[in-house]
Motif scaffolding. Sequence first.
Motif, PDB file in Angstrom:
ATOM      1  N   PHE A 181       3.596 -39.668  11.806  1.00  0.00           N
ATOM      2  CA  PHE A 181       3.093 -39.188  13.092  1.00  0.00           C
ATOM      3  C   PHE A 181       1.743 -38.534  12.823  1.00  0.00           C
ATOM      4  CE2 PHE A 181       7.692 -39.189  13.330  1.00  0.00           C
ATOM      5  CZ  PHE A 181       7.972 -39.682  14.598  1.00  0.00           C
ATOM      6  N   TRP A 229       4.350 -32.708   5.581  1.00  0.00           N
ATOM      7  CA  TRP A 229       3.646 -32.313   6.802  1.00  0.00           C
ATOM      8  C   TRP A 229       2.326 -31.658   6.400  1.00  0.00           C
ATOM      9  CZ3 TRP A 229       5.358 -27.524  10.131  1.00  0.00           C
ATOM     10  CH2 TRP A 229       4.461 -27.347  11.203  1.00  0.00           C
ATOM     11  N   LEU A 283      10.144 -34.934   3.859  1.00  0.00           N
ATOM     12  CA  LEU A 283       9.075 -34.590   4.794  1.00  0.00           C
ATOM     13  C   LEU A 283       7.822 -34.169   4.041  1.00  0.00           C
ATOM     14  CD1 LEU A 283       7.884 -33.801   7.600  1.00  0.00           C
ATOM     15  CD2 LEU A 283       8.908 -31.535   7.247  1.00  0.00           C
ATOM     16  N   THR A 293       4.927 -36.837   8.067  1.00  0.00           N
ATOM     17  CA  THR A 293       5.462 -38.084   7.526  1.00  0.00           C
ATOM     18  C   THR A 293       6.891 -37.912   7.037  1.00  0.00           C
ATOM     19  OG1 THR A 293       3.241 -38.721   6.808  1.00  0.00           O
ATOM     20  CG2 THR A 293       5.085 -39.911   5.831  1.00  0.00           C
ATOM     21  N   LEU A 294       7.746 -38.847   7.439  1.00  0.00           N
ATOM     22  CA  LEU A 294       9.132 -38.906   6.985  1.00  0.00           C
ATOM     23  C   LEU A 294       9.284 -40.120   6.078  1.00  0.00           C
ATOM     24  CD1 LEU A 294      10.904 -38.170  10.391  1.00  0.00           C
ATOM     25  CD2 LEU A 294      10.585 -36.571   8.492  1.00  0.00           C
ATOM     26  N   LYS A 335       8.130 -32.437  16.501  1.00  0.00           N
ATOM     27  CA  LYS A 335       7.016 -33.162  15.898  1.00  0.00           C
ATOM     28  C   LYS A 335       7.385 -34.618  15.595  1.00  0.00           C
ATOM     29  CE  LYS A 335       3.819 -31.229  13.504  1.00  0.00           C
ATOM     30  NZ  LYS A 335       2.813 -30.981  14.544  1.00  0.00           N
ATOM     31  N   SER A 336       8.662 -34.898  15.450  1.00  0.00           N
ATOM     32  CA  SER A 336       9.106 -36.280  15.265  1.00  0.00           C
ATOM     33  C   SER A 336       9.509 -36.915  16.590  1.00  0.00           C
ATOM     34  CB  SER A 336      10.270 -36.349  14.270  1.00  0.00           C
ATOM     35  OG  SER A 336      11.365 -35.556  14.711  1.00  0.00           O
TER      36      SER A 336
END
Length: 387
Positions: free
Chosen positions: A201, A222, A220, A209-210, A247-248
């Motif tokens: 994202f 971030w 994660l 990021t995942l 945020k996701s």
Amino acid sequence: MSAYDADAIIVGGGLVGVATAIAVAKAGLKTIHLAPTGAPDRRTSALMMPSVDYLIAAGLIDDPADIGHPLTQIRIIDATGRLIRAPEALFDAQEAGLSAFGWNFANARLLERFHSVAATLDGLETRNMGATAFAAGDVGGTLTLADGSTLSAPLIIGADGKSSLVRSAAGFPIHEHQFEQAALVCDLDLGRPIGGTSIEFHYPDGPFTLVPAGDARANLVWIDERATLEAARSSGPEALAKLFAEKSQRLFGSIQLVTPTHVFPLSTLSVSKPGRQGVVLVGEAAHAFPPIGAQGLNLGLRDVADLAGALQGVDRTQRDWADKASESYASLRAGDLARTGTMVDALFRSLLADMLPAQGLRAGGLWALRLLPALRKQAFTIGMGNR
């Protein structure tokens, strides 16, 4: 009789340091590895297939499925809310004729595996001790250890990270830039698994990021301004879980933290030439980037592979073999380091750009990647580190 204690000494006990020690010993050099035990590394590394193939070929791992998780897709979502936004993009490894772009590994498990390989090599001595000083000679040099003893070798390899003692003492000039952004990392359990898809994202101050970590777990990463991350971290696990769900974009149901959060400052660091006069720099001693494009450990392993190639191509019966090996290594690494540094820096800065022209270029670039298969294939090649 040689005045040297070994043919090569490696300083630094991280993943790149151990991989380097193994590669050098397998090249037939009498090798000493100075690897003081550090704190457990709870991070993960996304290794692209060329890096995974190298690990297998070098005997560092067997089946990646034993210790890692495949990365089969990359999904990018523009969450910036900017006037010009990029389209959502999905990249599938099958488009590149691959079963996966790469694998996500826990650093601690990789390190354990590397150590088990190192223990089988007769020509490799590992010492649980660091270096406190380095005096460069005409070729190689002498290291002072934590207990006051000294060791010398014609080939000295610094794998000792961003604050490298070897690099500093040998006088390698660096180019460094500190960002306002930092990175928050932790492991999460998701209500809905993400399978093999790494999901980014993109927010105004950096990506959220995942990365797949098996079952319903995700790593994660971030990136945001450090004050924002520290404030979020201090809010407590329950508030953090709610923030992560927001945020996701609430795509994955409930979210739970399963490891403590850690915040790391972000910077870039590079040297113009990573080897000279029998001194070689590998990994973050030679280059460091924000965690964008999964290049950190991938680039470090390419350092190791090229160092192994330089050692195989040098005549060690010659007195100046270490000097020639370091120069050959620097030559082999020049193009890759320049390309990767430029790519990662441009990508990171584009994510943070507020100017409309930059936003337009970035959005247009993603549209082109989405619509033009040939360009997308070229992006796969560059991003994966194919050479």
